[in-house]
Scaffold this motif. Structure first.
Motif, PDB file in Angstrom:
ATOM      1  N   ASN A   1       0.824  -1.211   0.000  1.00 18.11           N
ATOM      2  CA  ASN A   1       0.000   0.000   0.000  1.00 18.11           C
ATOM      3  C   ASN A   1       0.855   1.257   0.000  1.00 18.11           C
ATOM      4  O   ASN A   1       0.538   2.241  -0.665  1.00 18.11           O
ATOM      5  CB  ASN A   1      -0.925   0.004   1.213  1.00 18.11           C
ATOM      6  CG  ASN A   1      -2.070  -0.986   1.074  1.00 18.11           C
ATOM      7  OD1 ASN A   1      -2.379  -1.418  -0.024  1.00 18.11           O
ATOM      8  ND2 ASN A   1      -2.680  -1.339   2.192  1.00 18.11           N
ATOM      9  N   ALA A   2       1.947   1.215   0.783  1.00 18.89           N
ATOM     10  CA  ALA A   2       2.832   2.379   0.853  1.00 18.89           C
ATOM     11  C   ALA A   2       3.438   2.686  -0.510  1.00 18.89           C
ATOM     12  O   ALA A   2       3.580   3.859  -0.896  1.00 18.89           O
ATOM     13  CB  ALA A   2       3.934   2.135   1.880  1.00 18.89           C
ATOM     14  N   THR A   3       3.786   1.646  -1.250  1.00 16.33           N
ATOM     15  CA  THR A   3       4.368   1.850  -2.580  1.00 16.33           C
ATOM     16  C   THR A   3       3.366   2.505  -3.517  1.00 16.33           C
ATOM     17  O   THR A   3       3.690   3.454  -4.247  1.00 16.33           O
ATOM     18  CB  THR A   3       4.829   0.503  -3.165  1.00 16.33           C
ATOM     19  OG1 THR A   3       5.800  -0.074  -2.282  1.00 16.33           O
ATOM     20  CG2 THR A   3       5.456   0.693  -4.539  1.00 16.33           C
TER      21      THR A   3
ATOM     22  N   MET B   1       2.839   6.096  -2.369  1.00 17.48           N
ATOM     23  CA  MET B   1       3.990   6.948  -2.672  1.00 17.48           C
ATOM     24  C   MET B   1       3.974   7.362  -4.144  1.00 17.48           C
ATOM     25  O   MET B   1       4.239   8.526  -4.486  1.00 17.48           O
ATOM     26  CB  MET B   1       5.277   6.186  -2.341  1.00 17.48           C
ATOM     27  CG  MET B   1       6.541   7.047  -2.366  1.00 17.48           C
ATOM     28  SD  MET B   1       6.622   8.251  -1.034  1.00 17.48           S
ATOM     29  CE  MET B   1       6.726   9.773  -1.962  1.00 17.48           C
ATOM     30  N   ALA B   2       3.642   6.415  -5.022  1.00 22.47           N
ATOM     31  CA  ALA B   2       3.563   6.734  -6.452  1.00 22.47           C
ATOM     32  C   ALA B   2       2.435   7.731  -6.715  1.00 22.47           C
ATOM     33  O   ALA B   2       2.595   8.682  -7.493  1.00 22.47           O
ATOM     34  CB  ALA B   2       3.350   5.450  -7.250  1.00 22.47           C
ATOM     35  N   ARG B   3       1.299   7.513  -6.046  1.00 23.24           N
ATOM     36  CA  ARG B   3       0.155   8.414  -6.220  1.00 23.24           C
ATOM     37  C   ARG B   3       0.479   9.812  -5.676  1.00 23.24           C
ATOM     38  O   ARG B   3       0.123  10.825  -6.276  1.00 23.24           O
ATOM     39  CB  ARG B   3      -1.056   7.829  -5.495  1.00 23.24           C
ATOM     40  CG  ARG B   3      -2.395   8.444  -5.906  1.00 23.24           C
ATOM     41  CD  ARG B   3      -3.525   7.805  -5.133  1.00 23.24           C
ATOM     42  NE  ARG B   3      -3.472   6.350  -5.210  1.00 23.24           N
ATOM     43  CZ  ARG B   3      -4.062   5.543  -4.344  1.00 23.24           C
ATOM     44  NH1 ARG B   3      -4.745   6.046  -3.332  1.00 23.24           N
ATOM     45  NH2 ARG B   3      -3.976   4.235  -4.491  1.00 23.24           N
ATOM     46  N   LEU B   4       1.162   9.847  -4.504  1.00 23.54           N
ATOM     47  CA  LEU B   4       1.548  11.127  -3.912  1.00 23.54           C
ATOM     48  C   LEU B   4       2.492  11.885  -4.831  1.00 23.54           C
ATOM     49  O   LEU B   4       2.358  13.098  -5.029  1.00 23.54           O
ATOM     50  CB  LEU B   4       2.214  10.880  -2.552  1.00 23.54           C
ATOM     51  CG  LEU B   4       2.756  12.109  -1.816  1.00 23.54           C
ATOM     52  CD1 LEU B   4       1.628  13.072  -1.470  1.00 23.54           C
ATOM     53  CD2 LEU B   4       3.503  11.688  -0.550  1.00 23.54           C
ATOM     54  N   SER B   5       3.432  11.173  -5.428  1.00 22.63           N
ATOM     55  CA  SER B   5       4.391  11.808  -6.335  1.00 22.63           C
ATOM     56  C   SER B   5       3.669  12.424  -7.535  1.00 22.63           C
ATOM     57  O   SER B   5       3.928  13.578  -7.914  1.00 22.63           O
ATOM     58  CB  SER B   5       5.416  10.770  -6.800  1.00 22.63           C
ATOM     59  OG  SER B   5       6.323  11.346  -7.722  1.00 22.63           O
TER      60      SER B   5
ATOM     61  N   ASP C   1      12.355  -0.516  -4.921  1.00 25.04           N
ATOM     62  CA  ASP C   1      12.689   0.067  -6.234  1.00 25.04           C
ATOM     63  C   ASP C   1      11.585   1.012  -6.705  1.00 25.04           C
ATOM     64  O   ASP C   1      11.865   2.104  -7.223  1.00 25.04           O
ATOM     65  CB  ASP C   1      12.888  -1.054  -7.261  1.00 25.04           C
ATOM     66  CG  ASP C   1      14.201  -1.802  -7.062  1.00 25.04           C
ATOM     67  OD1 ASP C   1      15.068  -1.267  -6.351  1.00 25.04           O
ATOM     68  OD2 ASP C   1      14.340  -2.910  -7.606  1.00 25.04           O
ATOM     69  N   ARG C   2      10.330   0.620  -6.514  1.00 25.91           N
ATOM     70  CA  ARG C   2       9.209   1.464  -6.951  1.00 25.91           C
ATOM     71  C   ARG C   2       9.110   2.729  -6.098  1.00 25.91           C
ATOM     72  O   ARG C   2       8.854   3.822  -6.614  1.00 25.91           O
ATOM     73  CB  ARG C   2       7.909   0.672  -6.884  1.00 25.91           C
ATOM     74  CG  ARG C   2       7.826  -0.474  -7.877  1.00 25.91           C
ATOM     75  CD  ARG C   2       6.489  -1.193  -7.762  1.00 25.91           C
ATOM     76  NE  ARG C   2       5.384  -0.303  -8.089  1.00 25.91           N
ATOM     77  CZ  ARG C   2       4.117  -0.570  -7.775  1.00 25.91           C
ATOM     78  NH1 ARG C   2       3.812  -1.676  -7.128  1.00 25.91           N
ATOM     79  NH2 ARG C   2       3.156   0.286  -8.109  1.00 25.91           N
ATOM     80  N   GLN C   3       9.324   2.585  -4.793  1.00 29.11           N
ATOM     81  CA  GLN C   3       9.309   3.756  -3.920  1.00 29.11           C
ATOM     82  C   GLN C   3      10.414   4.736  -4.295  1.00 29.11           C
ATOM     83  O   GLN C   3      10.210   5.955  -4.326  1.00 29.11           O
ATOM     84  CB  GLN C   3       9.458   3.314  -2.462  1.00 29.11           C
ATOM     85  CG  GLN C   3       8.268   2.545  -1.914  1.00 29.11           C
ATOM     86  CD  GLN C   3       8.577   1.870  -0.584  1.00 29.11           C
ATOM     87  OE1 GLN C   3       9.554   2.208   0.086  1.00 29.11           O
ATOM     88  NE2 GLN C   3       7.739   0.916  -0.189  1.00 29.11           N
ATOM     89  N   THR C   4      11.590   4.180  -4.596  1.00 28.33           N
ATOM     90  CA  THR C   4      12.736   5.019  -4.953  1.00 28.33           C
ATOM     91  C   THR C   4      12.456   5.822  -6.221  1.00 28.33           C
ATOM     92  O   THR C   4      12.807   7.009  -6.323  1.00 28.33           O
ATOM     93  CB  THR C   4      13.997   4.158  -5.132  1.00 28.33           C
ATOM     94  OG1 THR C   4      14.280   3.479  -3.907  1.00 28.33           O
ATOM     95  CG2 THR C   4      15.185   5.022  -5.526  1.00 28.33           C
TER      96      THR C   4
ATOM     97  N   SER D   1      19.027   2.521  -1.885  1.00 26.80           N
ATOM     98  CA  SER D   1      18.499   2.760  -3.234  1.00 26.80           C
ATOM     99  C   SER D   1      18.232   4.230  -3.533  1.00 26.80           C
ATOM    100  O   SER D   1      18.044   4.602  -4.695  1.00 26.80           O
ATOM    101  CB  SER D   1      17.193   1.972  -3.426  1.00 26.80           C
ATOM    102  OG  SER D   1      17.408   0.587  -3.259  1.00 26.80           O
ATOM    103  N   LEU D   2      18.199   5.060  -2.521  1.00 28.82           N
ATOM    104  CA  LEU D   2      17.835   6.467  -2.714  1.00 28.82           C
ATOM    105  C   LEU D   2      18.935   7.246  -3.425  1.00 28.82           C
ATOM    106  O   LEU D   2      20.119   6.914  -3.308  1.00 28.82           O
ATOM    107  CB  LEU D   2      17.550   7.122  -1.358  1.00 28.82           C
ATOM    108  CG  LEU D   2      16.287   6.674  -0.631  1.00 28.82           C
ATOM    109  CD1 LEU D   2      16.244   7.316   0.753  1.00 28.82           C
ATOM    110  CD2 LEU D   2      15.033   7.032  -1.430  1.00 28.82           C
TER     111      LEU D   2
END
Length: 412
Positions: free
Chosen positions: A76-78, A81-85, A115-118, A145-146
């Motif tokens: 869910n966090a991933t 995070m993509a939606r927030l970006s 990887d997706r969060q990064t 990864s950041l």
């Protein structure tokens, strides 16, 4: 990934309106860095500090987008995070003011999720946005990864501001109770203002300590580490040998990680000992101790051995305070073992309740009959049914029975 060393703290005029240095310090670092990561145990960057950081940034003309991931799974966090970006990039397109994105408490994630969060975080940074990420140490795999970032750990953001501002000696004394943890320091600072008693005895400090105990026993840690942390919290202070007596072995690798990332437990390899702030006062137990109760149910044998060890070391008040957390079976066994000492310390009702609720199988044991007779003799004294002159006989009888109980325990 380029992880930069902490530069000298930026200068700023005074503290934030909340009287805390961390929000202002973070704002100062954002003048030099677009990505800052705070990787700490609970209490170092609490939500109230994030709120103050947003207030300060907005007062300076920035747009802020805070988001709390503390209740999110890694998957869910991933997605969030993509939606927030995407949302931030859409809402701020064409803006000339600073944009600050705060992702609080991203959870531990596997390699694919990391990887997706990064990628989502990198897009924000590449757009020139200021990004703050907070993590617990168990989620630190994200750090590798950041893109280039400034990493702040507990050593970097321990609260160095005075707690009382009254005297250096008093400030140093109270600092031993805060361990440099900003949330505890803040509670002591609040309590020291217009407080007619020791701030350590204040409800502010007790409540903050209770919250920190619960957060230090959070459920996303692995069972082995939870059992170790529970042992440290229940004992409060002791040696690595005490840990071995409870757990059967000392996991020195995990202790090293706790010494590095979790100053709350006060682990010292020099003296091979530990000391938590919750060892100095039990006031925190009057508030929410739900995670302690949850874990004593999950690890009943560990909890029972902790309390038995407290009894063997003479810490009967702590033992009696923690007893309600234990499952009924283990609590009864501990009371049976330490009944004489509990009675001597005034915990007669606790022992009496054990006698009144014991199952029929237990009632046949010689040790139980001695405890029952002791409680009966003390009940005669407390019931007011005899004169003072006649009280000596049941008092002597209770003392004799207690000596008998100690003798029984020594033979076991």
């Amino acid at each position: 990934m380029l992880q930069e060393k902490l530069p000298p703290a930026p200068t700023f005029e005074g503290m934030s309106a909340a009287g805390e240095p961390l929000p202002s310090m973070l704002l100062g670092y954002f003048r030099r860095y677009n990505l800052i990561v705070v990787c700490c145990e609970p209490g170092y960057c609490p939500q109230v500090f994030i709120q103050e950081l947003c207030r300060l940034a907005e007062a300076g003309g920035a747009r802020t987008f805070p988001f709390d991931f503390s209740s999110s799974s890694s998957q869910n966090a991933t997605e969030l995070m993509a939606r927030l970006s995407r949302s931030v990039r859409s809402k701020t397109k064409g803006l000339t003011c600073d944009v600050m994105v705060i992702a609080s408490l991203l959870p531990p994630s596997d390699e694919m999720e990391v990887d997706r969060q990064t990628r989502a975080i990198s897009k924000l940074v590449n757009d020139g946005d200021k990004v703050l990420i907070t993590l617990r140490p168990e989620a630190r795999q994200l750090l590798d990864s950041l893109p280039a970032h400034l990493l702040l750990t507990c050593d970097d953001i321990s609260d160095v501001s005075p707690i009382t501002r009254s005297s250096k000696r008093e400030d140093e004394r109270l600092s031993r109770f805060s361990r440099g943890i900003p949330a505890l320091a803040q509670s002591l600072r609040r309590a020291s203002v217009g407080c007619g008693k020791d701030p350590v005895d204040s409800t502010d400090y007790a409540r903050a300590l209770s919250e920190l105990v619960n957060a230090s026993l959070r459920s996303d840690l692995i069972d082995e580490e939870l059992a170790l942390r529970l042992t440290l919290v229940l004992l409060g202070r002791g040696t690595f040998e005490d840990v071995r007596k409870v757990l059967g072995a000392v996991d020195e690798e995990t202790l090293e990680q706790l010494a590095l990332w979790a100053p709350f437990f006060g682990i010292s390899f020099d003296s091979r000992s530990f000391e938590c702030p919750c060892s100095k006062s039990m006031g925190w137990f009057s508030y929410d101790h739900g995670r302690v109760s949850d874990l004593t149910s999950q690890f009943p044998d560990v909890a029972a051995r902790c309390l038995w060890l407290l009894g063997s070391q003479g810490h009967y008040e702590r033992l009696a305070t923690l007893l309600p957390c234990l499952p009924r079976k283990e609590a009864s066994e501990v009371i049976a073992d330490w009944a004489p000492e509990l009675i001597d310390r005034g915990f007669i009702s606790m022992v009496s309740n054990y006698v009144n609720t014991a199952p029929s199988k237990t009632r046949k044991e010689p040790q139980f009959r001695l405890i029952e007779q002791t409680v009966a003799a003390l009940g005669t004294l407390r019931g007011g049914r005899i004169s003072v002159d006649d009280a000596q006989a049941p008092a002597d009888e209770a003392a004799r029975l207690c000596r008998g109980l100690v003798a029984v325990r020594l033979r076991l």
